[in-house]
Design a protein around this motif. Structure first.
Motif, PDB file in Angstrom:
ATOM      1  N   ALA A 104     -24.218  13.643  44.398  1.00 53.62           N
ATOM      2  CA  ALA A 104     -23.579  13.680  43.078  1.00 53.62           C
ATOM      3  C   ALA A 104     -24.519  13.176  41.990  1.00 53.62           C
ATOM      4  N   VAL A 105     -25.203  12.072  42.270  1.00 55.04           N
ATOM      5  CA  VAL A 105     -26.141  11.510  41.288  1.00 55.04           C
ATOM      6  C   VAL A 105     -27.276  12.478  41.005  1.00 55.04           C
ATOM      7  N   ASP A 106     -27.800  13.102  42.058  1.00 58.02           N
ATOM      8  CA  ASP A 106     -28.913  14.035  41.879  1.00 58.02           C
ATOM      9  C   ASP A 106     -28.478  15.254  41.065  1.00 58.02           C
ATOM     10  N   ILE A 107     -27.263  15.723  41.270  1.00 54.59           N
ATOM     11  CA  ILE A 107     -26.762  16.865  40.495  1.00 54.59           C
ATOM     12  C   ILE A 107     -26.634  16.488  39.025  1.00 54.59           C
ATOM     13  N   LEU A 108     -26.109  15.295  38.754  1.00 52.02           N
ATOM     14  CA  LEU A 108     -25.947  14.861  37.366  1.00 52.02           C
ATOM     15  C   LEU A 108     -27.295  14.737  36.658  1.00 52.02           C
ATOM     16  N   LEU A 109     -28.290  14.243  37.377  1.00 52.52           N
ATOM     17  CA  LEU A 109     -29.605  14.039  36.772  1.00 52.52           C
ATOM     18  C   LEU A 109     -30.435  15.314  36.729  1.00 52.52           C
ATOM     19  N   ASN A 110     -30.258  16.182  37.743  1.00 52.51           N
ATOM     20  CA  ASN A 110     -31.100  17.387  37.852  1.00 52.51           C
ATOM     21  C   ASN A 110     -30.256  18.619  38.147  1.00 52.51           C
ATOM     22  N   PRO A 111     -29.366  19.009  37.252  1.00 47.40           N
ATOM     23  CA  PRO A 111     -28.461  20.139  37.539  1.00 47.40           C
ATOM     24  C   PRO A 111     -29.185  21.460  37.754  1.00 47.40           C
ATOM     25  N   GLU A 112     -30.413  21.570  37.189  1.00 42.87           N
ATOM     26  CA  GLU A 112     -31.137  22.841  37.320  1.00 42.87           C
ATOM     27  C   GLU A 112     -31.576  23.126  38.749  1.00 42.87           C
ATOM     28  N   GLU A 123     -22.110  27.808  35.042  1.00 38.24           N
ATOM     29  CA  GLU A 123     -22.890  27.763  33.812  1.00 38.24           C
ATOM     30  C   GLU A 123     -22.516  26.582  32.935  1.00 38.24           C
ATOM     31  N   ALA A 124     -21.250  26.220  32.929  1.00 35.96           N
ATOM     32  CA  ALA A 124     -20.795  25.134  32.055  1.00 35.96           C
ATOM     33  C   ALA A 124     -21.491  23.821  32.359  1.00 35.96           C
ATOM     34  N   LEU A 125     -21.876  23.631  33.606  1.00 36.41           N
ATOM     35  CA  LEU A 125     -22.509  22.373  33.974  1.00 36.41           C
ATOM     36  C   LEU A 125     -23.966  22.329  33.563  1.00 36.41           C
ATOM     37  N   THR A 126     -24.634  23.438  33.597  1.00 33.93           N
ATOM     38  CA  THR A 126     -26.078  23.416  33.365  1.00 33.93           C
ATOM     39  C   THR A 126     -26.451  23.547  31.902  1.00 33.93           C
ATOM     40  N   THR A 127     -25.612  24.083  31.051  1.00 30.94           N
ATOM     41  CA  THR A 127     -25.942  24.126  29.639  1.00 30.94           C
ATOM     42  C   THR A 127     -25.683  22.764  29.029  1.00 30.94           C
ATOM     43  N   PRO A 128     -26.478  22.319  28.019  1.00 29.73           N
ATOM     44  CA  PRO A 128     -27.567  23.057  27.399  1.00 29.73           C
ATOM     45  C   PRO A 128     -28.899  22.883  28.117  1.00 29.73           C
ATOM     46  N   VAL A 129     -28.911  22.312  29.296  1.00 32.44           N
ATOM     47  CA  VAL A 129     -30.182  22.107  29.992  1.00 32.44           C
ATOM     48  C   VAL A 129     -30.887  23.434  30.234  1.00 32.44           C
ATOM     49  N   ALA A 130     -30.177  24.395  30.825  1.00 31.62           N
ATOM     50  CA  ALA A 130     -30.751  25.726  31.064  1.00 31.62           C
ATOM     51  C   ALA A 130     -29.693  26.566  31.721  1.00 31.62           C
ATOM     52  N   ARG A 131     -29.822  27.863  31.641  1.00 28.30           N
ATOM     53  CA  ARG A 131     -28.957  28.752  32.404  1.00 28.30           C
ATOM     54  C   ARG A 131     -29.251  28.546  33.873  1.00 28.30           C
ATOM     55  N   ALA A 132     -28.208  28.540  34.686  1.00 29.19           N
ATOM     56  CA  ALA A 132     -28.391  28.214  36.101  1.00 29.19           C
ATOM     57  C   ALA A 132     -29.404  29.140  36.780  1.00 29.19           C
ATOM     58  N   GLU A 133     -29.270  30.438  36.521  1.00 24.93           N
ATOM     59  CA  GLU A 133     -30.161  31.380  37.191  1.00 24.93           C
ATOM     60  C   GLU A 133     -31.602  31.205  36.726  1.00 24.93           C
ATOM     61  N   ASP A 134     -31.797  31.036  35.414  1.00 22.99           N
ATOM     62  CA  ASP A 134     -33.146  30.867  34.881  1.00 22.99           C
ATOM     63  C   ASP A 134     -33.772  29.576  35.375  1.00 22.99           C
ATOM     64  N   ALA A 135     -32.963  28.496  35.404  1.00 26.25           N
ATOM     65  CA  ALA A 135     -33.492  27.215  35.847  1.00 26.25           C
ATOM     66  C   ALA A 135     -33.876  27.263  37.318  1.00 26.25           C
ATOM     67  N   LYS A 136     -33.040  27.939  38.116  1.00 30.50           N
ATOM     68  CA  LYS A 136     -33.339  28.049  39.539  1.00 30.50           C
ATOM     69  C   LYS A 136     -34.621  28.837  39.761  1.00 30.50           C
ATOM     70  N   LYS A 137     -34.775  29.937  38.996  1.00 33.86           N
ATOM     71  CA  LYS A 137     -35.974  30.754  39.113  1.00 33.86           C
ATOM     72  C   LYS A 137     -37.204  29.967  38.683  1.00 33.86           C
ATOM     73  N   ALA A 138     -37.057  29.183  37.592  1.00 30.16           N
ATOM     74  CA  ALA A 138     -38.186  28.386  37.109  1.00 30.16           C
ATOM     75  C   ALA A 138     -38.593  27.340  38.139  1.00 30.16           C
ATOM     76  N   THR A 139     -37.587  26.730  38.791  1.00 26.60           N
ATOM     77  CA  THR A 139     -37.883  25.725  39.823  1.00 26.60           C
ATOM     78  C   THR A 139     -38.621  26.359  40.993  1.00 26.60           C
ATOM     79  N   GLN A 140     -38.140  27.541  41.409  1.00 25.65           N
ATOM     80  CA  GLN A 140     -38.783  28.234  42.526  1.00 25.65           C
ATOM     81  C   GLN A 140     -40.224  28.609  42.179  1.00 25.65           C
ATOM     82  N   GLN A 141     -40.423  29.075  40.947  1.00 24.57           N
ATOM     83  CA  GLN A 141     -41.769  29.436  40.520  1.00 24.57           C
ATOM     84  C   GLN A 141     -42.682  28.222  40.482  1.00 24.57           C
ATOM     85  N   SER A 142     -42.133  27.094  40.018  1.00 28.66           N
ATOM     86  CA  SER A 142     -42.920  25.858  39.960  1.00 28.66           C
ATOM     87  C   SER A 142     -43.316  25.402  41.360  1.00 28.66           C
TER      88      SER A 142
END
Length: 471
Positions: free
Chosen positions: A335-343, A349-368
């Motif tokens: 739970a703590v990790d999700i709150l700190l790093n939802p991407e 979608e409601a949880l990840t905005t305004p941090v990032a869109r869930a799909e885009d953030a997941k893709k960015a993480t995978q690319q990184s």
């Protein structure tokens, strides 16, 4: 004589107390040849408490500056990993460097190495007593304190180089074991809960370190007053002149005011009696319903109150996600990790905005992650090319430690002796053997490979040696 009622010596081990007494100096630099970089005694009166701290920093010097960020990152990971019973945090240098510096420049691994050694080698004797306004004798409680008991990591370097020249591996396993006192205090909930949003916004290490100390001292009425000289001691500032202390704190004050954490900072009086007064801005309160939701998945109450206040729009979805996951052992850590790093998670979608869109953030993480893996692989291949170009004897000297480690429990000592001879003469490539062993996915795969390799090169296995001795 004033008595200290109901004093629990375990209080000395609380992580918040570590911040209060300024074990880690907020200064980014301390002169290496200064005696106060190795051993120091500090006295201070803040609020109704008197503290005397004797610090012993051995060869690496007093913890300072960014060491605060390193320690907080390790403590956060310890909580997210469920506060393991063996008091260890298992991570990588790459993960710590990303958490603290938010980039992975090569020089940062050297700084991480230095920080870990300073935090490992420092020890303290702390004396604490109540401040008696009538000036009577005070009874002090005393206890020794340490932060980190052990550090384990992988490094690369030539065999005969100084250990100082070896670099900590970015993606090798990094294991930190906290002292029993510090791990126990975090596990029991005496962890100082800091605003992660504010920490990421503060650009200067000195501002982040001062924020941690200020939060540890925050009084209910939001006003803290003490002598400038005593506050300088709490902040680990080497200078004793109030003017120099004020200069050291100035930039951190500016940033903490600009961030909205402090409403104001005032100085009154002159000379040694000069005082500093901090006015904290009122903090937002947490919704009790959200606090209870986090408590229902095992988050400690202080943490639940903090995260419910900081991320009210994420709590309900986070808790539902955790409860829907079957077989999760450490629900609170998840739970703590999700709150700190939802991407990092595939969430609504409601949880990840305004941090990032869930799909885009997941893709960015995978690319990184893919880029990091490719960079690590390229670095490994480059090292292998250098090793393969060396003469056989030098190859062995550079690879023997790895080969001995990865063949432990398979080759007998006589087998290792023969293997060394084969490598030194060039009949076996030490660099290629080291690469093949390192590429094995599991211990069983490595053992099976060595069984075949040993038969091919007439190397004595441990099981063969035992069979001969028993026969």
């Amino acid at each position: 004589m004033t008595k200290i009622k109901n004093l629990e010596l375990d209080y000395f081990t609380a992580e918040r107390f570590v911040a209060q007494i300024g074990i880690v100096s907020i200064q980014s630099r301390i002169e290496e040849d200064s005696p106060l970089n190795r051993r120091w005694t500090s006295y201070s009166e803040v609020g109704d408490s008197i503290y005397t701290v004797e610090g012993y920093a051995a060869d690496f010097g007093r913890p300072r500056g960014v060491d605060t960020d390193i320690l907080m990152a390790l403590e956060t990971l310890f909580m997210c990993q469920g506060c393991p019973g063996n008091n260890t945090v298992t991570t990588t240098a790459y993960e710590i460097v990303q958490l603290v510096y938010r980039n992975t420049s090569g020089v940062l691994y050297k700084r991480l190495h230095e920080s870990l050694l300073r935090l490992w080698r420092v020890g303290f004797m702390v004396s604490w007593g109540h401040n008696d306004p009538e000036g009577n004798l005070v009874r002090f409680a005393n206890r020794s304190l340490s932060l980190i008991e052990a550090v384990q990591f992988w490094s690369q370097g030539k065999r005969r180089d100084s250990p100082d020249l070896a670099e900590i591996e970015a993606h090798g396993k990094l294991v930190i074991r906290f002292s029993e006192q510090l791990a126990g205090s975090i596990r029991a909930g005496y962890y100082q809960h800091l605003n992660r949003k504010l920490l990421t916004e503060l650009e200067q290490p000195v501002a982040r370190a001062l924020y941690r100390i200020l939060q540890a001292h925050r009084p209910p009425d939001g006003v803290l007053t003490c002598k400038v000289s005593h506050w300088g001691t709490r902040c680990g500032i080497i200078a004793t002149d109030p003017r120099k202390i004020r200069r050291t704190l100035e930039s951190a004050h500016d940033e903490l005011r600009a961030s909205g954490y402090l409403a104001g900072v005032e100085y009154t009086g002159r000379g040694a009696n000069q005082e500093i007064t901090y006015h904290y801005r009122a903090a937002g309160s947490a919704d009790p319903h959200l606090v209870e939701l986090l408590r229902s998945v095992g988050v400690a109450k202080p943490s639940a109150m903090q995260y419910a206040a900081e991320y009210p729009d994420r709590v309900e979805t986070t808790v539902q996600y955790v409860k829907d996951r079957k077989g999760t052992r450490n629900k609170a850590g998840l739970a703590v990790d999700i709150l700190l790093n939802p991407e990092k998670y595939d969430l609504p979608e409601a949880l990840t905005t305004p941090v990032a869109r869930a799909e885009d953030a997941k893709k960015a993480t995978q690319q990184s992650q893919q880029a990091a893996e490719q960079a690590a692989d390229a670095e490994f291949q480059a090292r292998q090319a250098v090793l393969l170009a060396l003469d056989p004897a030098t190859q062995w000297e550079n690879c023997c430690s790895t080969i001995r480690l990865l063949t432990k429990g398979v080759l007998a000592e006589s087998g290792l002796t023969r293997l060394e001879a084969l490598c030194r003469t060039g009949e076996v490539s030490a660099a290629e053997l080291s690469r093949r062993l390192s590429a094995s996915v599991s211990k069983a795969e490595r053992s099976a490979f060595m069984q075949v390799f040993a038969r091919q090169h007439t190397l004595t296995l441990i099981e063969d040696a035992r069979r001969v001795s028993s026969g």
